[in-house]
Write an enzyme that holds these catalytic residues in place. Sequence first.
Site, PDB file in Angstrom:
ATOM      1  N   ALA A 234       4.000  -3.397  -0.492  1.00 27.59           N
ATOM      2  CA  ALA A 234       4.088  -2.602   0.736  1.00 27.59           C
ATOM      3  C   ALA A 234       3.313  -1.288   0.582  1.00 27.59           C
ATOM      4  CB  ALA A 234       5.545  -2.321   1.078  1.00 27.59           C
ATOM      5  N   PRO A 235       2.864  -0.699   1.688  1.00 28.40           N
ATOM      6  CA  PRO A 235       2.061   0.528   1.644  1.00 28.40           C
ATOM      7  C   PRO A 235       2.917   1.780   1.749  1.00 28.40           C
ATOM      8  CG  PRO A 235       2.117  -0.282   3.870  1.00 28.40           C
ATOM      9  CD  PRO A 235       2.970  -1.228   3.067  1.00 28.40           C
ATOM     10  N   TRP A 236       2.227   2.939   1.660  1.00 29.80           N
ATOM     11  CA  TRP A 236       2.954   4.202   1.715  1.00 29.80           C
ATOM     12  C   TRP A 236       3.020   4.824   3.101  1.00 29.80           C
ATOM     13  CZ3 TRP A 236      -0.712   7.330   3.606  1.00 29.80           C
ATOM     14  CH2 TRP A 236      -2.020   7.265   3.127  1.00 29.80           C
TER      15      TRP A 236
ATOM     16  N   PRO B 187       7.156  -1.342  -3.609  1.00 36.05           N
ATOM     17  CA  PRO B 187       6.716  -0.243  -2.753  1.00 36.05           C
ATOM     18  C   PRO B 187       5.562   0.507  -3.410  1.00 36.05           C
ATOM     19  CG  PRO B 187       8.677   0.414  -3.961  1.00 36.05           C
ATOM     20  CD  PRO B 187       8.416  -1.023  -4.320  1.00 36.05           C
TER      21      PRO B 187
ATOM     22  N   SER C 144      -5.256  -1.245   1.497  1.00 31.43           N
ATOM     23  CA  SER C 144      -6.676  -1.012   1.719  1.00 31.43           C
ATOM     24  C   SER C 144      -7.458  -2.312   1.602  1.00 31.43           C
ATOM     25  CB  SER C 144      -7.210  -0.003   0.705  1.00 31.43           C
ATOM     26  OG  SER C 144      -7.199  -0.566  -0.602  1.00 31.43           O
TER      27      SER C 144
ATOM     28  N   CYS D 231      -3.083   1.857  10.497  1.00 28.35           N
ATOM     29  CA  CYS D 231      -4.290   1.025  10.616  1.00 28.35           C
ATOM     30  C   CYS D 231      -4.674   0.760  12.064  1.00 28.35           C
ATOM     31  CB  CYS D 231      -4.079  -0.304   9.894  1.00 28.35           C
ATOM     32  SG  CYS D 231      -3.858  -0.138   8.123  1.00 28.35           S
TER      33      CYS D 231
ATOM     34  N   GLU E 235     -12.726   4.039   7.369  1.00 28.45           N
ATOM     35  CA  GLU E 235     -11.386   4.446   7.786  1.00 28.45           C
ATOM     36  C   GLU E 235     -11.012   5.793   7.173  1.00 28.45           C
ATOM     37  OE1 GLU E 235      -7.141   2.213   8.429  1.00 28.45           O
ATOM     38  OE2 GLU E 235      -8.177   1.836   6.545  1.00 28.45           O
TER      39      GLU E 235
END
Length: 479
Positions: free
Chosen positions: A152-154, A179, A230, A285, A381
């Site tokens: 999972a992302p931050w 995480p 990413s 995103c 991005e």
Amino acid sequence: MTTELRRLRNYINGEFRDAADGRTIEVINPVTGDVYATSPLSGQADVDAAMDAAAAAFPAWRDTTPSERQKLLLKIADAFEERAEDLIAAESENTGKPLELTRTEEIPPMVDQIRFFAGAARMLEGRSAGEYMEGFTSMVRREPVGVCAQVAPWNYPMMMAVWKFAPALAAGNTVVIKPSDTTPASTVLIAEIIGAIVPKGVFNVICGDRETGRTMVEHPTPAMASITGSVRAGMQVAASAAKDVKRVHLELGGKAPVVVFEDTDIPKAVEDIAVAGYFNAGQDCTAATRVLVHESIHDEFVTALAKAAADTKTGAPDDADVLYGPLNNANQLAQVSGFIDRLPAHAKVEAGGHRVGEKGYFYAATVVSGLKQDDEIIQNEVFGPVITVQSFADEAQALAWANGVEFALASSVWTKDHGRAMRMSKALDFGCVWINTHIPLVAEMPHGGFKKSGYGKDLSAYGFDDYTRIKHVMTSLDA
């Protein structure tokens, strides 16, 4: 006086544990820049233990009835509501997010999403049985894939954990989730909540860094690897998973075009786009970060958007007037600042463009105009509170520029012309197209992109299906 740091731990096979070798990572509060906790830096032994636990728990969990899994997921949703304030506090300390916005914009959809997948648990079905060859009956079974390794992302630690574990558990899989190393606290709390409800080994949390994630993905046990992160991380996961032909589910970067035509209600569009671009400090995103405006209204639009940016406030989590908090970490602050520092001479900063304060990782709401299609800030991005603006001459040019990036997650079209909206929604090469709005999501509709934004869907029945496999069973009628 020294304040004792909070000690976060892995959750493996129904119990909290330190890393086997005792290594830890410091966890920083992005509001202050100070260390407030430590979490395990998990290695091979920890990953082995979590995968072994998930594999051992899988047969019994797989064989539970859909109604049993539904009941447990509904209990998890209820528990999230009951522990909402604890979850909000953990998430805010992890990320610096405003408390009230986390309370109103994250907890309700998370709970709703868990309940949606609780219902989906009872929809594990294949096509109807039938005789497609004389003397034989065929049927299709839809089954869980097995152990799922999830990273999972931050930017949305809690919500992205829900997007991963809820469909996986609903389909009958077991989970090992990691995480981000900068935001482990809320996921560890989720483990406490879920661990009190599901059998041990069904849900496991491993804390650590990129190497920990790589070890999880390369481990022989998982049947599926899922990551939100990413493009670089997604490519590495896909390459690692290819070695033993694991299933891969990738939700990666975005560079959402926001195409504003001359017949748009400018004040409303500006208001909505500013919120969609700056919410969560632009660390989304799908954020409305790349605006394309018809040349006839360009100057008026930029003036209005710059004012909206100037009026947008960032600050501490307990300030009810702020729209967003800090960037997540020092590296992210440096990345956002770097994009602005490297702007070409033809670009103009209309608002913001600077750090806010000297403590923590706050950055001002920013508008940049005068940009060209091949500029770095258009093609890559930023993942911060920065909205770029380009001026287009006609529909064809707007479409070419909108599609002219490597990302393809989300987009929006702003016009009163229904035919134009339909043409653009057909031609835009993005997994989601919003019309006269930007960023709303519902559990029933799929979220996921094309091109370098990845593949696989989150949310919806499509996201549920991604966590299943299909088996053909044929039987002879003469037996």
